[in-house]
Design a protein around this motif. Structure first.
Motif, short mmCIF file in Angstrom:
data_model
loop_
_atom_site.label_atom_id
_atom_site.label_comp_id
_atom_site.label_asym_id
_atom_site.label_seq_id
_atom_site.Cartn_x
_atom_site.Cartn_y
_atom_site.Cartn_z
N GLY A 49 0.81 -1.20 0.00
CA GLY A 49 0.00 0.00 0.00
C GLY A 49 0.85 1.26 0.00
N ILE A 50 0.39 2.26 -0.73
CA ILE A 50 1.03 3.57 -0.77
C ILE A 50 0.03 4.56 -0.19
N SER A 51 0.40 5.22 0.90
CA SER A 51 -0.44 6.26 1.48
C SER A 51 0.01 7.61 0.96
N ILE A 52 -0.96 8.45 0.59
CA ILE A 52 -0.67 9.74 -0.04
C ILE A 52 -1.29 10.84 0.81
N ALA A 53 -0.47 11.73 1.34
CA ALA A 53 -0.96 12.87 2.11
C ALA A 53 -0.61 14.16 1.38
N PRO A 54 -1.59 14.83 0.76
CA PRO A 54 -1.30 16.12 0.13
C PRO A 54 -1.05 17.17 1.19
N ILE A 55 0.05 17.90 1.08
CA ILE A 55 0.35 18.97 2.03
C ILE A 55 -0.14 20.30 1.46
N GLU A 56 0.43 20.71 0.34
CA GLU A 56 -0.07 21.90 -0.37
C GLU A 56 0.67 22.06 -1.68
N THR A 59 3.64 19.90 -2.73
CA THR A 59 4.25 19.20 -1.59
C THR A 59 3.37 18.04 -1.16
N VAL A 60 3.99 16.87 -1.03
CA VAL A 60 3.23 15.66 -0.71
C VAL A 60 4.09 14.73 0.13
N VAL A 61 3.44 13.93 0.96
CA VAL A 61 4.12 12.90 1.75
C VAL A 61 3.57 11.54 1.34
N LEU A 62 4.47 10.62 1.04
CA LEU A 62 4.11 9.23 0.74
C LEU A 62 4.59 8.33 1.87
N GLU A 63 3.81 7.30 2.18
CA GLU A 63 4.22 6.25 3.10
C GLU A 63 4.17 4.93 2.36
N TRP A 64 5.26 4.15 2.45
CA TRP A 64 5.31 2.87 1.77
C TRP A 64 6.30 1.96 2.50
N ASN A 65 5.84 0.77 2.88
CA ASN A 65 6.73 -0.21 3.52
C ASN A 65 7.52 0.39 4.68
N PRO A 226 -1.58 6.52 -17.41
CA PRO A 226 -1.40 5.99 -16.05
C PRO A 226 -2.69 5.35 -15.57
N ASP A 227 -2.59 4.43 -14.61
CA ASP A 227 -3.80 3.85 -14.03
C ASP A 227 -4.59 4.90 -13.26
N GLN A 228 -3.88 5.72 -12.49
CA GLN A 228 -4.50 6.79 -11.72
C GLN A 228 -3.72 8.08 -11.96
N VAL A 229 -4.42 9.20 -11.97
CA VAL A 229 -3.75 10.50 -12.08
C VAL A 229 -4.32 11.44 -11.04
N TYR A 230 -3.43 12.15 -10.37
CA TYR A 230 -3.78 13.15 -9.38
C TYR A 230 -3.41 14.52 -9.94
N PRO A 231 -4.37 15.36 -10.30
CA PRO A 231 -4.02 16.73 -10.64
C PRO A 231 -3.51 17.44 -9.39
N TYR A 232 -2.33 18.07 -9.51
CA TYR A 232 -1.77 18.83 -8.40
C TYR A 232 -1.08 20.06 -8.99
N HIS A 233 -0.54 20.93 -8.12
CA HIS A 233 0.19 22.09 -8.63
C HIS A 233 -0.68 22.84 -9.65
N ASP A 263 -7.57 17.76 -2.02
CA ASP A 263 -7.57 19.17 -1.65
C ASP A 263 -6.13 19.62 -1.40
N TRP A 264 -5.52 20.24 -2.41
CA TRP A 264 -4.13 20.68 -2.31
C TRP A 264 -4.01 22.10 -1.73
N TYR A 265 -5.14 22.76 -1.52
CA TYR A 265 -5.10 24.13 -1.00
C TYR A 265 -6.09 24.26 0.15
N PRO A 266 -5.83 23.57 1.26
CA PRO A 266 -6.81 23.52 2.37
C PRO A 266 -6.99 24.86 3.07
N ASN A 267 -6.02 25.76 2.94
CA ASN A 267 -6.10 27.04 3.65
C ASN A 267 -6.58 28.17 2.77
N GLU A 268 -7.04 27.85 1.57
CA GLU A 268 -7.48 28.87 0.64
C GLU A 268 -8.84 28.49 0.08
#
Length: 270
Positions: A49-56, A59-65, A226-233, A263-268
């Motif tokens: 599993g890959i966990s994806i935490a959008p920061i802003e 900027t992103v944090v991934l967790e894996w193994n 790609p199988d999945q795409v995340y629009p960011y930036h 939600d890549w812009y949680p403060n806006e």
């Protein structure tokens, strides 16, 4: 079959079974708003599993193994409250929305390896030298069981070439077990992006005047599939790109590509 679980802006991807089964699934309908604070198809089992935490923004944090990967960490240490300390840090370019020395110095990076292009390495103090791996476009490096490939990122439009010249920055493909995860960095729909193969998860930028239009981003995604795409930036100047339009363009061209809006812009608010 691959399923996605997003809980309070933490997206967890689980891979169960083969990739072909997932591609035969019907794509979810177009959403009118960005997905956050919801649970979608919780996995029955989790493998690699890959966990994806959008920061802003970028900027992103991934967790894996049991590894934690920070991509373009900016925003100060407070932006990463509640996150594990990084094992691996990837920085794409010298601009302030991708590289911020004060943030790196504020974080606990003692155990981290830091992968950067030469232009970023030139701006980092000697204290970071033992941690740094410099990758040029086309290079790769294995760290903690993850093979990182440096992919070109640059502008094509004449009026935008001043922002990102070819060879200065890196996009990245992370090979994590049987998953290939792509971060575009700041780029237009360049041939090197269009020629990518076997990408499971793609993070694709779309903002003017610095990178590319929603239409160009969608067109490139439809080419490398790609199988999945995340629009960011997708925050530009002054406008914010329409990620719903991006999703509509992608899914009208290929319903097998899952577009995930976070939600890549949680403060806006826009």
């Amino acid at each position: 079959m691959k399923k996605l679980n997003i809980i309070a802006i933490l997206a967890t991807l689980a891979v169960v079974g083969c990739k072909e089964t997932k591609k035969n699934q019907e794509s979810p309908a177009l959403d009118s708003e960005i997905q956050y604070g919801a649970t979608i198809d919780p996995p029955e089992a989790q493998e690699e599993g890959i966990s994806i935490a959008p920061i802003e923004h970028a900027t992103v944090v991934l967790e894996w193994n049991d590894l934690t990967i920070y991509v373009d960490p900016v925003g100060g240490a407070e932006a990463f409250e509640g996150q594990n300390d990084p094992d691996l840090i990837l920085i794409t370019d010298i601009h302030g929305d991708h590289f911020n020395l004060e943030t790196l110095e504020a974080l606990n990076t003692k155990k981290a390896k830091i992968i950067v292009p030469q232009a970023v390495a030139d701006k980092m103090p000697d204290t970071f030298a033992p941690q740094i791996d410099v990758l040029d476009n086309g290079d790769s490096k294995e760290r903690f069981g993850i093979t990182v490939e440096a992919i070109p990122m640059y502008n094509l439009r004449e009026e935008a070439k001043q922002f990102h010249e070819k060879g200065r920055g890196n996009g990245y493909v992370l090979n994590m077990g049987d998953q290939r995860v792509y971060f575009s960095g700041d780029t237009e729909d360049i041939p090197e992006m269009r020629n990518l193969e076997n990408i499971d998860i793609a993070f694709v930028c779309m903002n003017l005047p610095y990178t590319m239009t929603v239409k160009s981003a969608a067109d490139a995604v439809l080419e490398f599939k790609p199988d999945q795409v995340y629009p960011y930036h997708y925050r530009g100047k002054p406008d914010v790109s329409d990620v719903n339009e991006f999703k509509s363009l992608v899914n009208s061209g290929n319903s097998n590509i899952e577009v995930v809006q976070l939600d890549w812009y949680p403060n806006e608010s826009y």
